[in-house]
Design a protein around this motif. Structure first.
Motif, PDB file in Angstrom:
ATOM      1  N   MET A   1      47.420  41.728  32.815  1.00  0.00           N
ATOM      2  CA  MET A   1      46.037  41.993  32.414  1.00  0.00           C
ATOM      3  C   MET A   1      45.087  41.003  33.068  1.00  0.00           C
ATOM      4  SD  MET A   1      46.015  44.678  30.697  1.00  0.00           S
ATOM      5  CE  MET A   1      44.259  44.538  30.532  1.00  0.00           C
ATOM      6  N   MET A   2      45.492  39.754  33.162  1.00  0.00           N
ATOM      7  CA  MET A   2      44.636  38.738  33.775  1.00  0.00           C
ATOM      8  C   MET A   2      44.468  38.974  35.277  1.00  0.00           C
ATOM      9  SD  MET A   2      43.561  36.664  31.422  1.00  0.00           S
ATOM     10  CE  MET A   2      43.075  35.183  32.301  1.00  0.00           C
ATOM     11  N   SER A   3      45.474  39.542  35.905  1.00  0.00           N
ATOM     12  CA  SER A   3      45.411  39.758  37.356  1.00  0.00           C
ATOM     13  C   SER A   3      44.692  41.038  37.735  1.00  0.00           C
ATOM     14  CB  SER A   3      46.830  39.779  37.946  1.00  0.00           C
ATOM     15  OG  SER A   3      47.557  40.899  37.467  1.00  0.00           O
ATOM     16  N   THR A   4      44.650  42.001  36.819  1.00  0.00           N
ATOM     17  CA  THR A   4      44.027  43.283  37.150  1.00  0.00           C
ATOM     18  C   THR A   4      42.596  43.409  36.642  1.00  0.00           C
ATOM     19  OG1 THR A   4      45.022  44.264  35.156  1.00  0.00           O
ATOM     20  CG2 THR A   4      46.223  44.517  37.227  1.00  0.00           C
ATOM     21  N   GLY A   5      42.204  42.569  35.681  1.00  0.00           N
ATOM     22  CA  GLY A   5      40.839  42.629  35.166  1.00  0.00           C
ATOM     23  C   GLY A   5      39.857  41.999  36.135  1.00  0.00           C
ATOM     24  N   PRO A   6      38.569  42.184  35.913  1.00  0.00           N
ATOM     25  CA  PRO A   6      37.565  41.547  36.783  1.00  0.00           C
ATOM     26  C   PRO A   6      37.688  40.034  36.742  1.00  0.00           C
ATOM     27  CG  PRO A   6      36.544  42.556  34.847  1.00  0.00           C
ATOM     28  CD  PRO A   6      37.965  42.970  34.831  1.00  0.00           C
ATOM     29  N   GLU A   7      37.712  39.416  37.903  1.00  0.00           N
ATOM     30  CA  GLU A   7      37.998  37.985  38.011  1.00  0.00           C
ATOM     31  C   GLU A   7      37.008  37.134  37.224  1.00  0.00           C
ATOM     32  OE1 GLU A   7      38.668  34.596  41.502  1.00  0.00           O
ATOM     33  OE2 GLU A   7      38.409  36.705  42.018  1.00  0.00           O
ATOM     34  N   PHE A   8      35.726  37.502  37.254  1.00  0.00           N
ATOM     35  CA  PHE A   8      34.723  36.664  36.588  1.00  0.00           C
ATOM     36  C   PHE A   8      34.789  36.784  35.068  1.00  0.00           C
ATOM     37  CE2 PHE A   8      32.779  40.789  37.093  1.00  0.00           C
ATOM     38  CZ  PHE A   8      32.004  40.968  35.966  1.00  0.00           C
ATOM     39  N   LEU A   9      35.611  37.722  34.564  1.00  0.00           N
ATOM     40  CA  LEU A   9      35.784  37.850  33.124  1.00  0.00           C
ATOM     41  C   LEU A   9      37.232  37.608  32.695  1.00  0.00           C
ATOM     42  CD1 LEU A   9      33.508  40.928  32.338  1.00  0.00           C
ATOM     43  CD2 LEU A   9      33.103  38.547  31.699  1.00  0.00           C
ATOM     44  N   THR A  10      38.070  37.207  33.637  1.00  0.00           N
ATOM     45  CA  THR A  10      39.468  36.916  33.298  1.00  0.00           C
ATOM     46  C   THR A  10      39.865  35.554  33.869  1.00  0.00           C
ATOM     47  OG1 THR A  10      40.142  38.236  35.224  1.00  0.00           O
ATOM     48  CG2 THR A  10      40.197  39.322  33.076  1.00  0.00           C
ATOM     49  N   ARG A  11      40.266  35.530  35.141  1.00  0.00           N
ATOM     50  CA  ARG A  11      40.810  34.298  35.727  1.00  0.00           C
ATOM     51  C   ARG A  11      39.778  33.190  35.839  1.00  0.00           C
ATOM     52  NH1 ARG A  11      42.313  38.684  38.146  1.00  0.00           N
ATOM     53  NH2 ARG A  11      41.072  38.529  40.052  1.00  0.00           N
ATOM     54  N   ASN A  12      38.535  33.542  36.115  1.00  0.00           N
ATOM     55  CA  ASN A  12      37.505  32.516  36.314  1.00  0.00           C
ATOM     56  C   ASN A  12      36.350  32.665  35.325  1.00  0.00           C
ATOM     57  OD1 ASN A  12      38.808  31.302  38.529  1.00  0.00           O
ATOM     58  ND2 ASN A  12      37.999  32.848  39.926  1.00  0.00           N
ATOM     59  N   THR A  13      36.650  33.154  34.159  1.00  0.00           N
ATOM     60  CA  THR A  13      35.578  33.353  33.190  1.00  0.00           C
ATOM     61  C   THR A  13      35.037  32.026  32.668  1.00  0.00           C
ATOM     62  OG1 THR A  13      34.990  34.367  31.073  1.00  0.00           O
ATOM     63  CG2 THR A  13      37.242  33.552  31.287  1.00  0.00           C
ATOM     64  N   THR A  14      33.743  31.973  32.491  1.00  0.00           N
ATOM     65  CA  THR A  14      33.112  30.820  31.845  1.00  0.00           C
ATOM     66  C   THR A  14      32.735  31.162  30.412  1.00  0.00           C
ATOM     67  OG1 THR A  14      30.943  31.506  32.694  1.00  0.00           O
ATOM     68  CG2 THR A  14      32.203  29.927  34.013  1.00  0.00           C
ATOM     69  N   GLU A  15      33.010  32.401  30.030  1.00  0.00           N
ATOM     70  CA  GLU A  15      32.725  32.863  28.675  1.00  0.00           C
ATOM     71  C   GLU A  15      34.030  33.028  27.905  1.00  0.00           C
ATOM     72  OE1 GLU A  15      29.700  33.230  27.642  1.00  0.00           O
ATOM     73  OE2 GLU A  15      28.594  33.169  29.523  1.00  0.00           O
ATOM     74  N   ASP A  16      33.913  33.157  26.592  1.00  0.00           N
ATOM     75  CA  ASP A  16      35.068  33.488  25.762  1.00  0.00           C
ATOM     76  C   ASP A  16      35.120  35.010  25.639  1.00  0.00           C
ATOM     77  OD1 ASP A  16      35.888  30.877  25.322  1.00  0.00           O
ATOM     78  OD2 ASP A  16      34.521  30.609  23.646  1.00  0.00           O
ATOM     79  N   VAL A  17      36.213  35.579  26.152  1.00  0.00           N
ATOM     80  CA  VAL A  17      36.329  37.028  26.296  1.00  0.00           C
ATOM     81  C   VAL A  17      37.452  37.545  25.407  1.00  0.00           C
ATOM     82  CG1 VAL A  17      36.834  38.880  27.944  1.00  0.00           C
ATOM     83  CG2 VAL A  17      35.472  36.917  28.656  1.00  0.00           C
ATOM     84  N   VAL A  18      37.262  38.747  24.854  1.00  0.00           N
ATOM     85  CA  VAL A  18      38.298  39.426  24.067  1.00  0.00           C
ATOM     86  C   VAL A  18      38.632  40.738  24.769  1.00  0.00           C
ATOM     87  CG1 VAL A  18      38.895  40.468  21.854  1.00  0.00           C
ATOM     88  CG2 VAL A  18      37.465  38.411  21.918  1.00  0.00           C
ATOM     89  N   ILE A  19      39.927  40.941  25.063  1.00  0.00           N
ATOM     90  CA  ILE A  19      40.374  42.168  25.723  1.00  0.00           C
ATOM     91  C   ILE A  19      41.313  42.914  24.785  1.00  0.00           C
ATOM     92  CG2 ILE A  19      41.576  43.160  27.698  1.00  0.00           C
ATOM     93  CD1 ILE A  19      40.800  40.771  29.340  1.00  0.00           C
ATOM     94  N   HIS A  20      40.941  44.141  24.471  1.00  0.00           N
ATOM     95  CA  HIS A  20      41.784  45.025  23.664  1.00  0.00           C
ATOM     96  C   HIS A  20      42.667  45.817  24.628  1.00  0.00           C
ATOM     97  CE1 HIS A  20      41.904  48.199  20.179  1.00  0.00           C
ATOM     98  NE2 HIS A  20      43.075  47.654  20.434  1.00  0.00           N
TER      99      HIS A  20
END
Length: 731
Positions: A358-377
């Protein structure tokens, strides 16, 4: 006789004067004063004790005298320079401390210092199953954490924390001695840093992280941890400023919230939740010792990486707590006898390969390099994930020789492409490991053959059309003649398409692919989602091309759903933590455009059902539940596959060595089929039995009536021939 009339003789003798001195005459006033002063001096002089006889001065040699004189001269110079330098140094230090103290913000601004945000992953039911990124569990203070945790931190990192002024000369001297005795430089290894100094280092002495100035956050953090002399001086100055600005408890609070403790956990609250599934206010002495032990080397001692090593480190911390009076004899022994364990919930939250995917396929700025706290269902089903892991473990423990380095991968998905479980290797509690389910490109072997027959069925062939399994030689330009052979090295004469697929015969597959056109086979396979570079020659029919397990499982899902393409997916919704509106969402399906007709897909499902019931996939048969599938073994048995489905789930299994070493005695019909079988048994526990959506041919009595006509067929009929036959009424 009375002597009263006589003059009494005085009891003391009269003063005697020398004959040369006459009785003093009366003096004037000035003269009398001078005489009085002189007399008092004489009296004081007489009052002084007599001095002992003075010893004669000891004569020194000229060399000794010169040396002592030189030494006194040098000492005077050193003293003269020393006190001036000391004064200037103290002044500069005071200015530095004052400057840093004036720039320090309020404590609340220093508690969450992450440059990256966190990603919280939810399963299909909305339960947390993994964390990624820098997880911040929330603010804790020196007063709100468990007293055991506070004591463990102080006992481990700085036992004189509440006594020193930010820098411990004794600690520095001890660290230098240890480093030198170990053959290192005085500032290499142990630094003798106090908790205040470590906090200064965590704050990078007030230098914030600016992404544009650094290649990565890791590079920035490494620079902050440099141990040069100048950096140590600056660190000490900053530490003194913190002692001026903040109280001891406030400094400890900053430290406890900013420390990195492995597995993406920033701060002791996040680490406590991550490893034990509880708040930092509730941890026991053993758990506190394990958490404090992470400060030395967070990744190495993280219990998710090596629980035994983490427990050993915790036992050492318990000893320090006992020595320093924080634990009684009984409490220390109890903590040693009952070391901290990962909670079941915390262990499940490792996330493993699914979370990494999930971390590799999601948008990079919202997964691997996110500066926000993100929740993925996500689509993950924790029950099915456990089923796949248990099945793999069972087969390897009971049917694979001990010490084998063979690897395996498993993917379970629904017919619409929703991935429910993923195993990317034999070690399942991992993060960032090589994922063989999504990253390993391997030759597919006979597992590719269903797409050859899917093409034929789409063009008008049927399951009972005939094809000759006889010797075949094809002249390949640039390579010369090529003669495919069956696995058993035999020829089986005229067979139906169902028999050819059921027994995984190579020559019929090549003949059918040649008949319908390799370009058509390549297009159908690509449309079903096999995006890898497909072979151009006739070996395409035998799985000479490479693909990933998740691609192959997605393509098989397209057969199950009636012939439409499938894009495997795991994301249902993505939103920022605390927000209700989603930034991204899935419409609930990964189904794309139609590839083959539904009738063709149902007929192919019937043919694949025969593989499990009577063919090479018999070991995968499920008692009381219909299933369809296909085995696959590549040249020299470097890869072994089994992919198949029931009415509810598609499951793919790959087995092999990472270095392409051939498997010993393993084919797709063997261990991969057994892993698939064990997985599907567990996956379907408690679920309703549903029939496969497949063609159900007429009973054998009716087939015999067609037998004479079918017996005349010497080759598969193409779509035009079948169309003409339908028009003319010829079977």
């Amino acid at each position: 006789m009375s002597d009263s009339g006589r003059r009494r003789t005085p009891l003391v003798a009269d003063k005697r004067y020398s004959k040369s001195k006459a009785k003093p005459k009366a003096k004037s006033g000035k003269t009398a004063k001078a005489a009085s002063k002189a007399k008092s001096k004489i009296t004081r002089a007489k009052a002084k004790p007599a001095r002992s006889p003075r010893r004669p001065a000891r004569k020194r040699g000229p060399i000794v005298g010169a040396f002592i004189g030189l030494l006194r001269f040098v000492l005077r110079i050193i003293w003269g320079i020393g006190w001036r330098v000391g004064t200037v140094t103290a002044l500069i230090l005071a200015l530095g401390v004052g400057y840093f103290a004036s720039t320090l913000p309020e404590v609340s601004a220093l508690l969450d210092g992450r440059a990256r945000g966190s990603v919280t992953l939810l399963d299909r039911e909305g339960n947390v199953f993994a964390w990624r990124g820098d997880q911040f569990g929330g603010v804790v203070t020196a007063q709100t954490v468990s007293p055991h945790l506070r004591n463990a931190i102080i006992a481990t990192e700085d036992k004189r924390f509440y006594k020193h002024f930010g820098v411990s000369p004794r600690g520095i001297a001890s660290a230098v001695r240890i480093n030198l005795s170990a053959g290192r430089g005085p500032l290499s290894g142990n630094g003798g840093s106090t908790i205040t100094q470590q906090t200064a280092k965590l704050l990078c002495m007030g230098t914030p992280y600016v992404p544009e100035d650094w290649k990565s956050e890791t590079e920035y953090e490494n620079d902050c941890r440099q141990g040069s002399l100048w950096r140590k001086i600056k660190e000490a100055t900053y530490a003194l400023a913190m002692e001026v600005k903040y109280s001891k408890d406030e400094i400890l609070t900053i430290y406890m919230n900013r420390a990195f403790l492995g597995a993406g956990a920033r701060g002791f609250e996040a680490a406590s939740q991550r490893y034990f599934g509880k708040s930092a206010a509730e941890v026991t002495p053993a758990e506190s010792a394990m958490l404090a032990g992470l400060l030395k080397a967070p990744t190495r001692f993280a219990p998710t990486n090596n629980l035994e090593r983490s427990q050993e480190r915790g036992a050492l911390i318990i000893g320090l707590m006992h020595e320093q009076g924080y634990l009684s004899d009984n409490a220390a022994q109890n903590a040693r006898d009952n070391p901290a364990e990962l909670s079941e919930a915390a262990e499940a939250k490792a996330g493993g390969y699914f979370a990494d995917w999930m971390m590799s396929t999601g948008p990079e700025f919202l997964t691997r390099n996110t500066t926000e706290d993100v929740v993925i269902h996500t689509t993950m089903d924790q029950r099915l994930q456990q089923a796949a892991e248990d099945a793999m473990k069972y087969v390897f423990e009971n049917k694979v020789r001990e010490g084998s380095k063979a690897q395996t991968a498993i993917v379970v998905m629904s017919a619409d492409g929703a991935v429910r479980a993923m195993v990317g290797g034999r070690k399942t509690k991992v993060s960032g490991a090589f994922n063989r389910a999504t990253q390993a490109l391997r030759q597919t072997g006979s597992a590719f053959k269903p797409f050859v027959y899917a093409t034929a069925l789409e063009l008008g062939y049927h399951h009972d059309d005939l094809v000759d399994d006889t010797p075949l030689t094809i002249n390949i330009p640039g390579s010369g003649p090529w003669s495919p052979q069956n696995y058993d090295k035999k020829f089986h004469g005229t067979v139906t398409l169902t028999e050819a697929l059921r027994n995984s015969l190579n020559i019929p597959a090549v003949k059918v692919a040649q008949s319908v056109g390799l370009d058509m086979v390549r297009k159908v396979a690509s449309d079903f989602g096999i995006e890898s570079d497909l072979a151009a020659g006739p070996a395409l029919a035998l799985g000479a091309s490479e693909s990933t397990l998740i691609e192959m499982a997605g393509a098989y899902a397209g057969i199950l759903n009636g012939g439409s393409s499938v894009t495997p997916y795991g994301l249902i919704e993505l939103r920022l933590q605390g927000e209700t509106e989603a930034l991204m969402n899935n419409d609930g399906t990964g189904i794309g455009e139609r590839v083959i007709r539904e009738d063709a897909a149902r007929e192919l499902t019937y043919m694949m059902h025969n593989v499990i019931e009577n063919g090479t996939g018999r070991r995968a048969r499920l008692e009381g539940r219909e299933a369809a599938g296909k085995t696959g073994t590549t040249q020299a048995a470097r890869d072994a596959w089994f992919l198949g489905f029931t009415a509810d789930y598609v499951t793919g299994v790959w087995m092999g060595y990472d270095d392409n070493t051939p498997l010993t005695g393993v084919t797709g019909a063997g261990l991969p089929a057994e892993i698939w079988h064990e997985t599907m048994i567990r996956v379907h526990e408690g679920t309703e039995v549903r029939p496969l959506p497949m063609l159900r041919p007429a009973p054998r009595a009716e087939q015999r009536q067609l037998a004479p006509a079918n017996a005349q067929k010497q080759r598969p009929r193409n779509a035009i021939e079948r169309l003409l036959g339908d028009i003319l009424g010829i079977n």
